[in-house]
Design an enzyme around this catalytic site. Structure first.
Site, PDB file in Angstrom:
ATOM      1  N   CYS A 106     -44.525  -3.614 109.916  1.00 35.82           N
ATOM      2  CA  CYS A 106     -43.818  -4.238 108.159  1.00 35.82           C
ATOM      3  C   CYS A 106     -44.801  -4.877 107.231  1.00 35.82           C
ATOM      4  CB  CYS A 106     -41.947  -4.519 108.948  1.00 35.82           C
ATOM      5  SG  CYS A 106     -41.502  -4.479 107.323  1.00 35.82           S
ATOM      6  N   ARG A 231     -41.723   9.403 106.729  1.00 36.83           N
ATOM      7  CA  ARG A 231     -41.413   9.139 105.283  1.00 36.83           C
ATOM      8  C   ARG A 231     -41.396  10.452 105.483  1.00 36.83           C
ATOM      9  NH1 ARG A 231     -45.720   6.777 102.200  1.00 36.83           N
ATOM     10  NH2 ARG A 231     -47.226   6.613 103.598  1.00 36.83           N
TER      11      ARG A 231
END
Length: 339
Positions: A106, A231
């Protein structure tokens, strides 16, 4: 080149195909994962769960970890202390996790600022203490998700992957960007191959994958065994399953035929999962992605009403008006922040 979505094993866990849904904070909650799974994704992974918060019984962390009726349950943990990672892994295993995934990828500042996520790639010796604690705490397979490195001067994914595998990690996922790139530019699919050459366990490639052609290309260039879609699934939770279907010669087999019913069902599943007040708020980003990807010409006043209303029935009525008669089968539009 056609890549058949054959099963893959992670330790004793058999994964039904090689096109996965990525863990995405604030996105891959149980309602979203359930839709991706039902559409045929090979694997779905929970949102990132903060290990210390989970151990301290934070209700949001518990909700992020919920299995529901998923056949294969993967819980992704993040943290900066070995003790909490091990204890959180035990909790996840106790709650039915078939696999525990460690987040070292992340890039968000609020995560790396707390020395979690991809910040751990700046100190591999310290990162290994978290990996070892997690592996030793549970009997289920432990996997690891990372980036190429912190920046282009410290591409250390191959070393971290090799050391993680030596510590007992049974699958590695690599996003083909450094942390400092965030999501800019294009993921370097070729750079992932160095990780393939460093390990013998399954490798998953991630970054800018949004189509069947992308899956074929990234697997060819990286040497990966599987692919993770992130995404690009915004506004189309069925995408991973659709790609797996297409790789198996079944074009668009996973996409819904009735977009209105599909979106309404997703919306009401979120209300049930979170409770009406919180569910309305959490659903807005998803409704925005559905609208941006599958419609055009919606008046600004209608968009504003959809995105600001606190009345669940009003939102349902607006969704019905916008999406009735629409189908995603003809091809969804790209999103500016999707890849």
């Amino acid at each position: 080149m056609t890549t058949a979505p054959l099963p893959l094993k992670i330790g004793p866990v058999e994964i039904r195909n090689r096109v996965f849904l990525a863990p995405m904070s604030g996105v891959s909650d149980l309602p979203f994962r359930r839709r991706a799974w039902e559409a045929g994704a090979g694997l779905v992974v929970s949102e990132m769960v903060a290990s210390a918060e989970l151990c301290n019984h934070h209700s949001e962390s518990r909700k992020r970890m919920e299995r529901g009726d998923l056949q294969t349950h993967v819980v992704q943990l993040a943290g900066r202390e070995a003790h909490w990672m091990g204890e959180a892994a035990k909790i996840a295993e106790g709650e039915g996790a078939d696999i525990v995934d460690i987040n070292m990828g992340c890039p968000a500042k609020k995560v790396t600022g707390g020395y979690s996520g991809s910040a751990l790639m700046r100190d591999l010796d310290y990162a290994l203490t978290l990996i070892e604690a997690t592996v030793q705490a549970v009997k289920v397979p432990v996997t690891l998700k990372m980036r190429l490195g912190w920046d282009h001067n410290s591409i250390n994914a191959p070393e971290l992957a090799q050391r993680a595998v030596d510590a007992g990690v049974q699958m590695i996922t690599v996003h083909g960007r450094t942390r400092c790139q965030f999501y800019t530019g294009h993921a370097d699919w070729d750079a992932i191959r160095a990780v393939r050459e460093a390990i013998s366990v399954p490798l998953v490639a991630n970054g800018d994958v949004g189509s069947t052609a992308d899956v074929q290309e990234i697997m060819h260039r990286s040497g990966a065994d599987a692919v993770m879609i992130g995404r690009a699934a915004y506004g189309q939770p069925w995408l991973a399953g659709q790609v797996a279907s297409e790789l198996n010669g079944l074009p668009h087999g996973a996409a819904p035929l009735n977009l209105s019913d599909y979106i309404l069902a997703h919306y009401h599943a979120m209300l049930e999962h979170y409770g009406e007040k919180t569910g309305i708020r959490h659903a807005r980003k998803h409704l925005g992605w559905y609208m941006e990807r599958h419609t055009e010409g919606v008046p600004d006043t209608v968009k504003k009403a959809l995105m600001t209303s606190g009345n669940a029935q009003k939102v349902s009525d607006i969704l019905t008006d916008i999406f009735t008669g629409l189908s995603p089968v003809a091809g969804a539009k790209s999103l500016k922040d999707a890849a």
